[in-house]
Design a protein around this motif. Structure first.
Motif, short mmCIF file in Angstrom:
data_model
loop_
_atom_site.label_atom_id
_atom_site.label_comp_id
_atom_site.label_asym_id
_atom_site.label_seq_id
_atom_site.Cartn_x
_atom_site.Cartn_y
_atom_site.Cartn_z
N ARG A 124 0.83 -1.22 0.00
CA ARG A 124 0.00 0.00 0.00
C ARG A 124 0.86 1.25 0.00
O ARG A 124 0.53 2.23 -0.67
N ARG A 125 1.95 1.23 0.74
CA ARG A 125 2.85 2.39 0.80
C ARG A 125 3.43 2.69 -0.57
O ARG A 125 3.49 3.84 -1.01
N ALA A 126 3.85 1.65 -1.28
CA ALA A 126 4.42 1.84 -2.62
C ALA A 126 3.36 2.39 -3.57
O ALA A 126 3.63 3.33 -4.34
N ALA A 127 2.17 1.85 -3.53
CA ALA A 127 1.10 2.32 -4.41
C ALA A 127 0.72 3.76 -4.07
O ALA A 127 0.51 4.58 -4.97
N THR A 128 0.64 4.06 -2.80
CA THR A 128 0.28 5.41 -2.36
C THR A 128 1.29 6.44 -2.87
O THR A 128 0.92 7.52 -3.35
N ARG A 129 2.55 6.10 -2.78
CA ARG A 129 3.61 7.02 -3.25
C ARG A 129 3.42 7.33 -4.73
O ARG A 129 3.50 8.48 -5.15
N ARG A 130 3.12 6.33 -5.53
CA ARG A 130 2.95 6.54 -6.97
C ARG A 130 1.65 7.27 -7.29
O ARG A 130 1.60 8.07 -8.22
N ILE A 131 0.60 7.05 -6.52
CA ILE A 131 -0.64 7.80 -6.71
C ILE A 131 -0.39 9.27 -6.42
O ILE A 131 -0.84 10.15 -7.17
N LYS A 132 0.35 9.55 -5.36
CA LYS A 132 0.68 10.95 -5.04
C LYS A 132 1.50 11.58 -6.16
O LYS A 132 1.31 12.76 -6.48
N GLU A 133 2.40 10.81 -6.76
CA GLU A 133 3.19 11.34 -7.88
C GLU A 133 2.29 11.69 -9.06
O GLU A 133 2.51 12.70 -9.73
N MET A 134 1.30 10.86 -9.33
CA MET A 134 0.38 11.15 -10.44
C MET A 134 -0.42 12.41 -10.14
O MET A 134 -0.59 13.27 -11.01
N ILE A 135 -0.89 12.55 -8.91
CA ILE A 135 -1.63 13.75 -8.52
C ILE A 135 -0.73 14.98 -8.67
O ILE A 135 -1.15 16.01 -9.22
N ASP A 136 0.50 14.89 -8.20
CA ASP A 136 1.43 16.01 -8.31
C ASP A 136 1.73 16.36 -9.76
O ASP A 136 1.86 17.54 -10.11
N LEU A 137 1.85 15.35 -10.62
CA LEU A 137 2.09 15.60 -12.04
C LEU A 137 0.91 16.36 -12.65
O LEU A 137 1.11 17.36 -13.35
N VAL A 138 -0.29 15.93 -12.37
CA VAL A 138 -1.47 16.63 -12.87
C VAL A 138 -1.53 18.04 -12.28
O VAL A 138 -1.77 19.02 -13.00
N PHE A 139 -1.25 18.19 -11.01
CA PHE A 139 -1.26 19.49 -10.34
C PHE A 139 -0.28 20.45 -11.02
O PHE A 139 -0.61 21.62 -11.25
N ARG A 140 0.91 19.98 -11.36
CA ARG A 140 1.90 20.84 -12.01
C ARG A 140 1.43 21.37 -13.36
O ARG A 140 1.92 22.39 -13.82
N HIS A 141 0.46 20.71 -13.95
CA HIS A 141 -0.03 21.14 -15.26
C HIS A 141 -1.39 21.84 -15.17
O HIS A 141 -2.01 22.12 -16.21
N MET A 142 -1.81 22.17 -13.96
CA MET A 142 -3.03 22.96 -13.78
C MET A 142 -2.62 24.43 -13.89
O MET A 142 -2.20 25.05 -12.92
N ASN A 143 -2.74 24.98 -15.07
CA ASN A 143 -2.23 26.32 -15.35
C ASN A 143 -3.19 27.43 -14.97
O ASN A 143 -2.80 28.59 -14.96
N ASP A 144 -4.42 27.11 -14.68
CA ASP A 144 -5.45 28.14 -14.61
C ASP A 144 -5.90 28.55 -13.21
O ASP A 144 -6.74 29.41 -13.07
N GLN A 145 -5.35 27.96 -12.17
CA GLN A 145 -5.86 28.26 -10.84
C GLN A 145 -4.71 28.39 -9.83
O GLN A 145 -3.62 27.87 -10.04
N ALA A 146 -5.02 29.07 -8.73
CA ALA A 146 -4.06 29.21 -7.64
C ALA A 146 -3.85 27.84 -6.98
O ALA A 146 -4.72 26.96 -7.07
N PRO A 147 -2.72 27.65 -6.30
CA PRO A 147 -2.38 26.32 -5.76
C PRO A 147 -3.45 25.57 -4.96
O PRO A 147 -3.70 24.42 -5.28
#
Length: 192
Positions: A124-147
């Motif tokens: 679960r820890r390994a999967a959680t880390r990679r899910i967080k990475e995917m969320i962070d990747l999508v977040f980095r490409h959210m160009n239209d809103q404040a953090p």
């Protein structure tokens, strides 16, 4: 001692993890046996414990590899287009017909999410880390809103993408599969 031995052991270990990452996405955690993985890696079952202390340790590495594969793929997709088009390109790739059909090499979260609560903590820890990475990747490409708003939107985007992919794979109706993916994609394109 021969200097190629450590490299050879590392390469063999990597081959086992790769086989396991594909197997868990194809057959699930409980449908994946050590003997089958070792056979897929071209090895005997007896060599397993030279590489892993337990099946759960192997599954944790497999979950990590499978999750990494999805993140790397999305990063590659984002790199092929201008930054303002990266999020849409990632979503299109994630919700593509090709990804629906690529269970063995596709997103581990969509393939294994429902099994995750019953896995060992290290898996679960390994999967959680990679899910967080995917969320962070999508977040980095959210160009239209404040953090704060962009991060919440990234959480919704990843949840929607994974859910749409799970449902698109679950149904036996190709039209419904496509409609589920199109609806998710259109929702985010129109909201942008």
């Amino acid at each position: 001692m021969n200097k190629t031995a450590p490299r050879s052991k590392a390469a063999t270990h990597d081959r086992i993890v790769d086989a396991a990452a594909r197997a868990i996405r194809r057959s699930g955690y409980h449908g994946t046996g050590v003997a089958d993985i070792m056979k897929a890696a071209g090895l005997t079952h007896g060599g397993f414990y030279a590489h892993f202390p337990s099946r759960d340790a192997m599954l944790a590495e497999a979950a990590d590899r499978a999750g990494s594969d999805a993140v790397v793929l999305m990063e590659r997709v984002a790199a092929t287009v201008p930054p303002q088009q990266a999020l849409q390109a990632m979503m299109r790739a994630y919700l593509s017909d090709t990804h629906v059909k690529s269970i063995e090499t596709g997103c581990a979260t969509a393939a294994l999410g429902s099994e995750m609560p019953r896995q060992a903590p290290e898996v679960r820890r390994a999967a959680t880390r990679r899910i967080k990475e995917m969320i962070d990747l999508v977040f980095r490409h959210m160009n239209d809103q404040a953090p704060p708003a962009a991060y919440e939107r990234a959480l919704v985007a990843v949840s929607t993408m994974v859910g749409a992919l799970v449902l698109a794979r679950a149904v036996d109706d190709a039209g419904l599969s496509e409609a589920l993916r199109d609806a998710a994609l259109n929702h985010f394109i129109q909201a942008a």
